[in-house]
Design a protein around this motif. Structure first.
Motif, PDB file in Angstrom:
ATOM      1  N   SER A 115     -18.992  90.365 -48.493  1.00 17.57           N
ATOM      2  CA  SER A 115     -19.945  89.241 -48.453  1.00 17.57           C
ATOM      3  C   SER A 115     -20.811  89.348 -47.209  1.00 17.57           C
ATOM      4  CB  SER A 115     -19.234  87.887 -48.482  1.00 17.57           C
ATOM      5  OG  SER A 115     -18.556  87.651 -47.261  1.00 17.57           O
ATOM      6  N   ILE A 116     -22.051  88.910 -47.344  1.00 19.03           N
ATOM      7  CA  ILE A 116     -23.009  88.876 -46.235  1.00 19.03           C
ATOM      8  C   ILE A 116     -23.648  87.498 -46.269  1.00 19.03           C
ATOM      9  CG2 ILE A 116     -25.077  89.899 -45.213  1.00 19.03           C
ATOM     10  CD1 ILE A 116     -24.430  92.474 -46.705  1.00 19.03           C
ATOM     11  N   LYS A 117     -23.172  86.591 -45.414  1.00 17.59           N
ATOM     12  CA  LYS A 117     -23.554  85.187 -45.525  1.00 17.59           C
ATOM     13  C   LYS A 117     -24.369  84.708 -44.329  1.00 17.59           C
ATOM     14  CE  LYS A 117     -19.610  83.700 -48.346  1.00 17.59           C
ATOM     15  NZ  LYS A 117     -18.413  82.826 -48.406  1.00 17.59           N
ATOM     16  N   THR A 118     -25.333  83.859 -44.627  1.00 17.90           N
ATOM     17  CA  THR A 118     -26.038  83.084 -43.604  1.00 17.90           C
ATOM     18  C   THR A 118     -25.848  81.609 -43.948  1.00 17.90           C
ATOM     19  OG1 THR A 118     -28.120  83.137 -44.850  1.00 17.90           O
ATOM     20  CG2 THR A 118     -27.751  84.886 -43.237  1.00 17.90           C
ATOM     21  N   GLU A 119     -25.750  80.777 -42.909  1.00 18.95           N
ATOM     22  CA  GLU A 119     -25.463  79.359 -43.168  1.00 18.95           C
ATOM     23  C   GLU A 119     -26.108  78.468 -42.111  1.00 18.95           C
ATOM     24  OE1 GLU A 119     -21.491  77.971 -44.566  1.00 18.95           O
ATOM     25  OE2 GLU A 119     -21.488  76.781 -42.707  1.00 18.95           O
ATOM     26  N   VAL A 120     -26.615  77.327 -42.571  1.00 17.16           N
ATOM     27  CA  VAL A 120     -27.121  76.265 -41.706  1.00 17.16           C
ATOM     28  C   VAL A 120     -26.500  74.964 -42.189  1.00 17.16           C
ATOM     29  CG1 VAL A 120     -29.139  74.946 -40.957  1.00 17.16           C
ATOM     30  CG2 VAL A 120     -29.311  77.427 -41.260  1.00 17.16           C
ATOM     31  N   THR A 121     -25.929  74.210 -41.271  1.00 21.09           N
ATOM     32  CA  THR A 121     -25.350  72.918 -41.636  1.00 21.09           C
ATOM     33  C   THR A 121     -25.425  71.997 -40.426  1.00 21.09           C
ATOM     34  OG1 THR A 121     -23.441  71.829 -42.642  1.00 21.09           O
ATOM     35  CG2 THR A 121     -22.979  73.518 -41.012  1.00 21.09           C
ATOM     36  N   GLY A 122     -25.215  70.693 -40.655  1.00 23.93           N
ATOM     37  CA  GLY A 122     -25.366  69.730 -39.571  1.00 23.93           C
ATOM     38  C   GLY A 122     -24.237  68.725 -39.533  1.00 23.93           C
ATOM     39  N   ALA A 123     -24.515  67.540 -39.002  1.00 19.08           N
ATOM     40  CA  ALA A 123     -23.533  66.464 -38.934  1.00 19.08           C
ATOM     41  C   ALA A 123     -24.268  65.150 -38.721  1.00 19.08           C
ATOM     42  CB  ALA A 123     -22.547  66.686 -37.792  1.00 19.08           C
ATOM     43  N   GLU A 124     -23.744  64.102 -39.331  1.00 18.39           N
ATOM     44  CA  GLU A 124     -24.293  62.774 -39.099  1.00 18.39           C
ATOM     45  C   GLU A 124     -23.228  61.757 -39.459  1.00 18.39           C
ATOM     46  OE1 GLU A 124     -27.549  60.132 -41.328  1.00 18.39           O
ATOM     47  OE2 GLU A 124     -28.438  61.822 -40.262  1.00 18.39           O
ATOM     48  N   VAL A 125     -22.942  60.839 -38.545  1.00 21.38           N
ATOM     49  CA  VAL A 125     -21.921  59.826 -38.779  1.00 21.38           C
ATOM     50  C   VAL A 125     -22.278  59.031 -40.032  1.00 21.38           C
ATOM     51  CG1 VAL A 125     -20.829  57.742 -37.886  1.00 21.38           C
ATOM     52  CG2 VAL A 125     -21.278  59.660 -36.356  1.00 21.38           C
ATOM     53  N   GLY A 126     -21.310  58.869 -40.917  1.00 21.30           N
ATOM     54  CA  GLY A 126     -21.529  58.110 -42.138  1.00 21.30           C
ATOM     55  C   GLY A 126     -22.157  58.903 -43.258  1.00 21.30           C
ATOM     56  N   ARG A 127     -22.561  60.146 -42.976  1.00 26.93           N
ATOM     57  CA  ARG A 127     -23.203  60.955 -44.013  1.00 26.93           C
ATOM     58  C   ARG A 127     -22.449  62.263 -44.248  1.00 26.93           C
ATOM     59  NH1 ARG A 127     -28.641  62.107 -46.155  1.00 26.93           N
ATOM     60  NH2 ARG A 127     -28.712  64.330 -46.654  1.00 26.93           N
ATOM     61  N   TYR A 128     -22.269  63.035 -43.197  1.00 24.32           N
ATOM     62  CA  TYR A 128     -21.699  64.363 -43.371  1.00 24.32           C
ATOM     63  C   TYR A 128     -21.093  64.845 -42.063  1.00 24.32           C
ATOM     64  CZ  TYR A 128     -21.492  69.430 -44.028  1.00 24.32           C
ATOM     65  OH  TYR A 128     -21.072  70.727 -44.089  1.00 24.32           O
ATOM     66  N   CYS A 129     -19.864  65.355 -42.153  1.00 23.31           N
ATOM     67  CA  CYS A 129     -19.186  65.912 -40.977  1.00 23.31           C
ATOM     68  C   CYS A 129     -18.665  67.297 -41.328  1.00 23.31           C
ATOM     69  CB  CYS A 129     -18.043  65.009 -40.535  1.00 23.31           C
ATOM     70  SG  CYS A 129     -17.013  65.718 -39.218  1.00 23.31           S
ATOM     71  N   PRO A 130     -19.085  68.350 -40.648  1.00 20.19           N
ATOM     72  CA  PRO A 130     -18.607  69.694 -40.973  1.00 20.19           C
ATOM     73  C   PRO A 130     -17.112  69.856 -40.756  1.00 20.19           C
ATOM     74  CG  PRO A 130     -19.866  69.710 -38.930  1.00 20.19           C
ATOM     75  CD  PRO A 130     -20.044  68.358 -39.539  1.00 20.19           C
ATOM     76  N   LEU A 131     -16.523  69.032 -39.905  1.00 22.02           N
ATOM     77  CA  LEU A 131     -15.082  69.087 -39.701  1.00 22.02           C
ATOM     78  C   LEU A 131     -14.364  68.520 -40.922  1.00 22.02           C
ATOM     79  CD1 LEU A 131     -13.181  69.871 -37.249  1.00 22.02           C
ATOM     80  CD2 LEU A 131     -12.895  67.417 -36.966  1.00 22.02           C
ATOM     81  N   CYS A 132     -14.810  67.355 -41.405  1.00 21.78           N
ATOM     82  CA  CYS A 132     -14.191  66.725 -42.570  1.00 21.78           C
ATOM     83  C   CYS A 132     -14.373  67.586 -43.821  1.00 21.78           C
ATOM     84  CB  CYS A 132     -14.790  65.342 -42.816  1.00 21.78           C
ATOM     85  SG  CYS A 132     -14.392  64.117 -41.553  1.00 21.78           S
ATOM     86  N   CYS A 133     -15.483  68.317 -43.898  1.00 20.35           N
ATOM     87  CA  CYS A 133     -15.800  69.105 -45.086  1.00 20.35           C
ATOM     88  C   CYS A 133     -15.317  70.547 -45.001  1.00 20.35           C
ATOM     89  CB  CYS A 133     -17.307  69.094 -45.327  1.00 20.35           C
ATOM     90  SG  CYS A 133     -17.907  67.487 -45.842  1.00 20.35           S
ATOM     91  N   GLY A 134     -14.631  70.901 -43.923  1.00 20.01           N
ATOM     92  CA  GLY A 134     -14.088  72.239 -43.835  1.00 20.01           C
ATOM     93  C   GLY A 134     -15.045  73.301 -43.324  1.00 20.01           C
ATOM     94  N   ARG A 135     -16.240  72.895 -42.831  1.00 23.83           N
ATOM     95  CA  ARG A 135     -17.169  73.884 -42.271  1.00 23.83           C
ATOM     96  C   ARG A 135     -16.796  74.239 -40.830  1.00 23.83           C
ATOM     97  NH1 ARG A 135     -17.800  75.909 -46.221  1.00 23.83           N
ATOM     98  NH2 ARG A 135     -19.159  77.343 -45.093  1.00 23.83           N
ATOM     99  N   LEU A 136     -15.937  73.444 -40.212  1.00 23.29           N
ATOM    100  CA  LEU A 136     -15.364  73.758 -38.906  1.00 23.29           C
ATOM    101  C   LEU A 136     -13.849  73.712 -39.029  1.00 23.29           C
ATOM    102  CD1 LEU A 136     -17.634  71.763 -36.408  1.00 23.29           C
ATOM    103  CD2 LEU A 136     -17.497  74.239 -36.650  1.00 23.29           C
ATOM    104  N   ASP A 137     -13.177  74.620 -38.339  1.00 25.45           N
ATOM    105  CA  ASP A 137     -11.732  74.762 -38.470  1.00 25.45           C
ATOM    106  C   ASP A 137     -11.039  74.404 -37.152  1.00 25.45           C
ATOM    107  OD1 ASP A 137      -9.132  75.484 -38.890  1.00 25.45           O
ATOM    108  OD2 ASP A 137      -9.541  77.572 -39.427  1.00 25.45           O
ATOM    109  N   PRO A 138     -10.420  73.218 -37.073  1.00 24.52           N
ATOM    110  CA  PRO A 138      -9.745  72.838 -35.828  1.00 24.52           C
ATOM    111  C   PRO A 138      -8.565  73.737 -35.494  1.00 24.52           C
ATOM    112  CG  PRO A 138      -9.300  71.248 -37.577  1.00 24.52           C
ATOM    113  CD  PRO A 138     -10.358  72.152 -38.089  1.00 24.52           C
ATOM    114  N   GLY A 139      -7.931  74.321 -36.523  1.00 26.13           N
ATOM    115  CA  GLY A 139      -6.835  75.244 -36.263  1.00 26.13           C
ATOM    116  C   GLY A 139      -7.314  76.475 -35.522  1.00 26.13           C
ATOM    117  N   GLN A 140      -8.444  77.036 -35.976  1.00 30.43           N
ATOM    118  CA  GLN A 140      -9.006  78.189 -35.280  1.00 30.43           C
ATOM    119  C   GLN A 140      -9.488  77.798 -33.886  1.00 30.43           C
ATOM    120  OE1 GLN A 140      -9.100  81.501 -36.212  1.00 30.43           O
ATOM    121  NE2 GLN A 140      -9.825  81.736 -34.101  1.00 30.43           N
ATOM    122  N   ALA A 141     -10.011  76.572 -33.764  1.00 31.56           N
ATOM    123  CA  ALA A 141     -10.464  76.100 -32.449  1.00 31.56           C
ATOM    124  C   ALA A 141      -9.302  76.044 -31.467  1.00 31.56           C
ATOM    125  CB  ALA A 141     -11.116  74.727 -32.573  1.00 31.56           C
TER     126      ALA A 141
END
Length: 445
Positions: A329-355
């Motif tokens: 796979s060769i992936k490019t990605e853009v994503t954001g965050a906004e309280v009440g709308r979208y959180c990359p942590l809640c949606c799995g776009r950020l990994d606290p375990g890896q952090a």
């Protein structure tokens, strides 16, 4: 001191039905804003709207709206008590088409309310009016007087009709984004954490789009392996700090389009940056996390949400089949965050375990050694090529331009250039994990 009322785009979309009822009558919404220091003033970020009682309106007509006595008392009491939590009440109402500004009746009612709030210990009152065919106007009441304040919906800045807008020949071909785009870009403060294969072209593209104010943070120096993917680098740049190279590039780009750059550089790791450096990043209007590890991105997300800044992250990933050199796979990605709308942590776009594994880099020990030995931490840097970095940078800058212009924003843009799979999702339906999110502030229903 510059004051700006900022309403997150998702929150604005949610309150529009109450502000502009389908029957054509005026609408009213009350909310609470959090003051967030910026470089040269204060941003009042609307964080919560107050639910209206079913019978809360005493009347609602095309040219007027009023609350019942009980509802008015309830909202005013909440507004006064909010001062104990450092919050500021915000009243928003609509006007019919052709009435863009506050009316004399608005002046009278708000002056009386402000006087009462002052008596109850709430020194400020923010107010916004928006006609059905116009832009929002904002003002703030303090010490018995009113003064106009700027209004932003997300990154879209609104200017009064008599404002002198930036007009530069070099930026003329950007007029598709609106006559106010260059003026909005000139005011926004942009923080970029990570000046690598994506961060460097993002900085230059933004400078050539009219953005002038930057904070750059990266502890790394230019190495020989960077020469294949960082714009304008020469062998004599090896050993220089990347932020210094990027700052020079920004200044040249701004000069070429007729603007003057303001650039602050920090040769620091965002995970170990000083409190002062962190505060400067929080004072930005837009914070971009363009690093290649989870810990620094979560740190940036925390800073952005704490400071009331808009957050975006972008990256490239070339994935290979385990223990082979076959690319799958060769992936490019853009994503954001906004309280009440979208959180990359809640949606799995950020990994606290890896952090948490990334964090061990700073303390070492047995856990870090075990993570290295078991392959959780790659011993070789991920593949990186200029073509993919340029695509990612362009996609990110385009998303920023859309948001500044008030066009439809996207929560997630991802493209796999090997399989052809493409996702452009305006509003991600979050598959939420159990419990509250300490990052975005989401609370479990």
């Amino acid at each position: 001191m510059e004051r700006t009322l900022v309403i997150p785009r998702g929150l604005w979309e949610g309150l529009r039905p109450s502000l502009f009822p389908e029957n054509g009558n005026e609408g009213f919404v009350a909310g609470l804003a959090r003051p967030c220091p910026s470089w040269d003033g204060i941003r009042y970020v609307l964080e919560k709207t107050l639910d209206m009682a079913r019978d809360g309106l005493a009347y609602s007509f095309p040219a007027g709206v009023g609350l019942s006595r009980a509802e008015s008392s309830r909202i005013n009491t909440i507004s006064a008590r909010a001062a104990h939590y450092g919050l500021v009440p915000v009243h928003l109402h609509s006007h019919p088409a052709g009435m863009p500004d506050f009316s004399g009746y608005d002046d009278q009612e708000e002056a009386g309310l402000h006087a009462w709030l002052q008596h109850e210990g709430q020194p400020l009152l923010l107010s916004l009016v928006c006609s059905r065919d116009g832009d929002p106007y904002g003002r703030i009441w303090e010490q018995g007087k009113q003064e106009m304040c700027s209004v932003r919906i997300g990154l879209q800045t609104f200017f009064p009709p008599d404002a002198r807008l930036v007009q530069l020949p070099a930026l003329d071909r950007q007029r598709a984004f609106g006559r106010a785009f260059a003026s909005a870009a000139a005011r926004l403060r942009v923080g970029i954490v990570g000046i690598g294969g994506v961060g460097m072209p993002v900085a230059e593209q933004m400078a050539r789009s009219g953005f002038r104010h930057f904070v750059l943070m990266d502890p790394d120096r230019v190495e020989a392996v960077n020469l294949n993917r960082l714009y304008g680098l020469r062998t004599r740049d090896i050993g220089r700090f990347k932020v210094d190279v990027a700052a020079a590039s920004i200044r040249r780009a701004c000069e070429s389009v007729g603007t003057k750059a303001s650039v602050r550089v920090y040769r620091a790791d965002v995970n170990t940056a000083s409190k002062r450096q962190m505060n400067v990043l929080k004072g930005c209007d837009l914070l971009l996390a363009l690093t290649d590890d989870e810990l620094s991105r979560i740190t940036c997300l925390n800073l952005a949400l704490d400071g009331g800044a808009e957050y975006l992250q972008a990256g490239v990933r070339i994935s290979q089949v385990a223990e082979t050199s076959v690319i799958d796979s060769i992936k490019t990605e853009v994503t954001g965050a906004e309280v009440g709308r979208y959180c990359p942590l809640c949606c799995g776009r950020l990994d606290p375990g890896q952090a948490s594994i990334d964090a061990r880099r700073y303390v070492g020990g047995d856990v870090w050694e075990k993570a290295l030995s078991e392959g959780y931490v790659p011993e070789e840097p991920a593949p990186s090529v200029m073509s993919l970095n340029a695509i990612t940078a362009g996609a990110l800058v385009l998303e920023i331009q859309k948001r500044v212009a008030g066009l439809a924003m996207a929560d997630l843009v991802q493209h796999d250039w090997l399989t052809g799979k493409f996702f452009h999702i305006r509003h991600v339906e979050q598959q939420l994990a159990a419990g509250d999110c300490a990052i975005c502030g989401r609370q479990e229903a």
